[in-house]
Design a protein around this motif. Structure first.
Motif, PDB file in Angstrom:
ATOM      1  N   GLU A 116       0.859  -1.178   0.000  1.00  0.00           N
ATOM      2  CA  GLU A 116       0.000   0.000   0.000  1.00  0.00           C
ATOM      3  C   GLU A 116       0.899   1.233   0.000  1.00  0.00           C
ATOM      4  O   GLU A 116       1.921   1.248   0.682  1.00  0.00           O
ATOM      5  N   ARG A 117       0.552   2.289  -0.751  1.00  0.00           N
ATOM      6  CA  ARG A 117       1.522   3.349  -1.011  1.00  0.00           C
ATOM      7  C   ARG A 117       1.330   4.635  -0.217  1.00  0.00           C
ATOM      8  O   ARG A 117       2.171   5.533  -0.321  1.00  0.00           O
ATOM      9  N   ASP A 118       0.264   4.754   0.588  1.00  0.00           N
ATOM     10  CA  ASP A 118      -0.021   6.051   1.216  1.00  0.00           C
ATOM     11  C   ASP A 118       0.098   6.079   2.732  1.00  0.00           C
ATOM     12  O   ASP A 118       0.213   7.162   3.313  1.00  0.00           O
ATOM     13  N   LEU A 119       0.059   4.937   3.402  1.00  0.00           N
ATOM     14  CA  LEU A 119      -0.106   4.924   4.858  1.00  0.00           C
ATOM     15  C   LEU A 119       1.043   4.228   5.578  1.00  0.00           C
ATOM     16  O   LEU A 119       1.681   3.322   5.048  1.00  0.00           O
ATOM     17  N   ILE A 120       1.270   4.671   6.818  1.00  0.00           N
ATOM     18  CA  ILE A 120       2.032   3.915   7.816  1.00  0.00           C
ATOM     19  C   ILE A 120       1.204   3.904   9.095  1.00  0.00           C
ATOM     20  O   ILE A 120       0.724   4.958   9.539  1.00  0.00           O
ATOM     21  N   LEU A 121       1.013   2.725   9.652  1.00  0.00           N
ATOM     22  CA  LEU A 121       0.426   2.626  10.987  1.00  0.00           C
ATOM     23  C   LEU A 121       1.574   2.661  11.986  1.00  0.00           C
ATOM     24  O   LEU A 121       2.588   1.986  11.794  1.00  0.00           O
ATOM     25  N   ARG A 122       1.408   3.436  13.061  1.00  0.00           N
ATOM     26  CA  ARG A 122       2.510   3.583  14.013  1.00  0.00           C
ATOM     27  C   ARG A 122       2.002   3.446  15.441  1.00  0.00           C
ATOM     28  O   ARG A 122       1.038   4.089  15.842  1.00  0.00           O
ATOM     29  N   TYR A 123       2.658   2.571  16.198  1.00  0.00           N
ATOM     30  CA  TYR A 123       2.380   2.458  17.627  1.00  0.00           C
ATOM     31  C   TYR A 123       3.688   2.160  18.339  1.00  0.00           C
ATOM     32  O   TYR A 123       4.656   1.682  17.731  1.00  0.00           O
ATOM     33  N   LYS A 124       3.736   2.463  19.626  1.00  0.00           N
ATOM     34  CA  LYS A 124       4.961   2.269  20.392  1.00  0.00           C
ATOM     35  C   LYS A 124       5.086   0.798  20.773  1.00  0.00           C
ATOM     36  O   LYS A 124       4.340   0.286  21.606  1.00  0.00           O
ATOM     37  N   TYR A 125       6.060   0.159  20.131  1.00  0.00           N
ATOM     38  CA  TYR A 125       6.239  -1.278  20.321  1.00  0.00           C
ATOM     39  C   TYR A 125       7.637  -1.655  19.866  1.00  0.00           C
ATOM     40  O   TYR A 125       8.170  -1.073  18.910  1.00  0.00           O
ATOM     41  N   ASP A 126       8.222  -2.643  20.543  1.00  0.00           N
ATOM     42  CA  ASP A 126       9.544  -3.100  20.136  1.00  0.00           C
ATOM     43  C   ASP A 126       9.878  -4.400  20.844  1.00  0.00           C
ATOM     44  O   ASP A 126       9.128  -4.879  21.704  1.00  0.00           O
ATOM     45  N   PHE A 127      11.034  -4.946  20.478  1.00  0.00           N
ATOM     46  CA  PHE A 127      11.609  -6.093  21.166  1.00  0.00           C
ATOM     47  C   PHE A 127      12.488  -5.609  22.319  1.00  0.00           C
ATOM     48  O   PHE A 127      13.180  -4.592  22.206  1.00  0.00           O
ATOM     49  N   PHE A 128      12.460  -6.373  23.415  1.00  0.00           N
ATOM     50  CA  PHE A 128      13.298  -6.109  24.576  1.00  0.00           C
ATOM     51  C   PHE A 128      13.930  -7.434  25.024  1.00  0.00           C
ATOM     52  O   PHE A 128      13.441  -8.509  24.693  1.00  0.00           O
ATOM     53  N   PHE A 129      14.993  -7.326  25.787  1.00  0.00           N
ATOM     54  CA  PHE A 129      15.556  -8.499  26.444  1.00  0.00           C
ATOM     55  C   PHE A 129      14.998  -8.602  27.863  1.00  0.00           C
ATOM     56  O   PHE A 129      14.730  -7.581  28.517  1.00  0.00           O
ATOM     57  N   TYR A 130      14.829  -9.858  28.319  1.00  0.00           N
ATOM     58  CA  TYR A 130      14.292 -10.136  29.651  1.00  0.00           C
ATOM     59  C   TYR A 130      15.191 -11.135  30.378  1.00  0.00           C
ATOM     60  O   TYR A 130      15.747 -12.052  29.755  1.00  0.00           O
ATOM     61  N   VAL A 131      15.334 -10.944  31.693  1.00  0.00           N
ATOM     62  CA  VAL A 131      16.024 -11.896  32.559  1.00  0.00           C
ATOM     63  C   VAL A 131      15.137 -12.161  33.768  1.00  0.00           C
ATOM     64  O   VAL A 131      14.153 -11.454  34.011  1.00  0.00           O
TER      65      VAL A 131
END
Length: 271
Positions: free
Chosen positions: A185-200
């Motif tokens: 699709e050429r017009d849009l970006i959906l954006r939300y705060k999200y990512d990968f993290f490391f966990y211990v």
């Protein structure tokens, strides 16, 4: 910021599903970079395990069969484990581009906001955290295993699917899309705060602090930015975001805790 202090040599043990080593090369490289910039002289051992699921991976962490793991942000895991507060793609994982049948583009060009998107159904991976984010925004979401999403879109089970920008522009996803007559699709970006993290584990605070110190040192020295920008898929995505003049539709990630938002604020990509 965690104060830098001397640390004895530690061995960090993680596991990946067999056959995914290339897919997670960037994340593993980021972990190695953090260990290089952390105080002390540390080692990383990686086991490849057949048919390893996310659930089994977290069980291995609970049982101390591994002592660090990678996962998409999940508030339940943030509460159960110690989260290393550094988003591995600086939030780029939450920039999503849509894959559609070409005939849908005229309709997509008229979409201005989340409400407009509610007229369509989006294909999303089963057990992806993104799926939960999109559903919580009130969007129609059809869940399916990741390996059949393109096939299901081709036969019309939903109207579109979403991928992270840096995943959509290069590699096997592009081939899958083109082979099935689908387009970006050429017009849009959906954006939300999200990512990968490391966990211990919570009892492994020493390991947590080593990693957090290492990521912070790498970031503020400029070494992480250099690493981030040198990744071909990420470089292509950043160029695309800057030059494509897409409309950005922001979606709240209501699961993201206030603590994480505060602790990682300085690491997110600038708007």
């Amino acid at each position: 910021m965690i104060a830098m202090r001397e640390a004895q040599a530690e061995t960090f043990r993680m596991a990946l599903p067999s056959g995914t080593e290339a897919y997670f090369d960037y994340q593993v490289g980021a972990l190695r970079l953090a260990l290089e910039h952390a105080p002390g002289d540390h080692r990383l051992e990686i086991a490849s395990i057949d048919l390893l699921t996310q659930g089994r991976l977290m069980d291995m962490l609970r049982q101390d069969k591994i002592n660090v793991t990678l996962a998409g942000y999940n508030r339940a895991w943030e509460q159960e484990f110690l989260q290393v507060d550094f988003p591995l793609t600086r939030g780029l994982q939450g920039y999503r581009i849509l894959v559609i049948p070409p005939a849908l583009q005229p309709d997509m060009s008229n979409i201005q906001n989340v409400e407009d998107l509610k007229s369509y159904c989006i294909g999303s991976g089963a057990n992806w955290q993104d799926t939960r984010i999109l559903k919580q925004a009130g969007l129609c979401v059809e869940e399916a295993p990741q390996n059949v999403l393109f096939q299901m879109l081709e036969i019309g089970r939903f109207d579109m699917l979403h991928r992270a920008v840096h995943e959509a522009l290069v590699g096997e996803n592009t081939a899958r899309m083109l082979d099935r007559g689908l387009v970006l699709e050429r017009d849009l970006i959906l954006r939300y705060k999200y990512d990968f993290f490391f966990y211990v584990r919570r009892q492994d605070k020493k390991l947590h602090d080593i990693l957090e110190q290492g990521f912070q040192a790498a970031f503020y020295s400029g070494a992480f930015t250099e690493y981030f920008q040198s990744n071909p898929a990420i470089a292509a995505a950043m160029t695309h975001i800057r030059t494509s003049n897409r409309r950005i539709i922001d979606i709240d990630n209501v699961d993201l805790s206030g603590q994480t938002q505060e602790n990682v604020q300085s690491f997110w990509l600038s708007n």
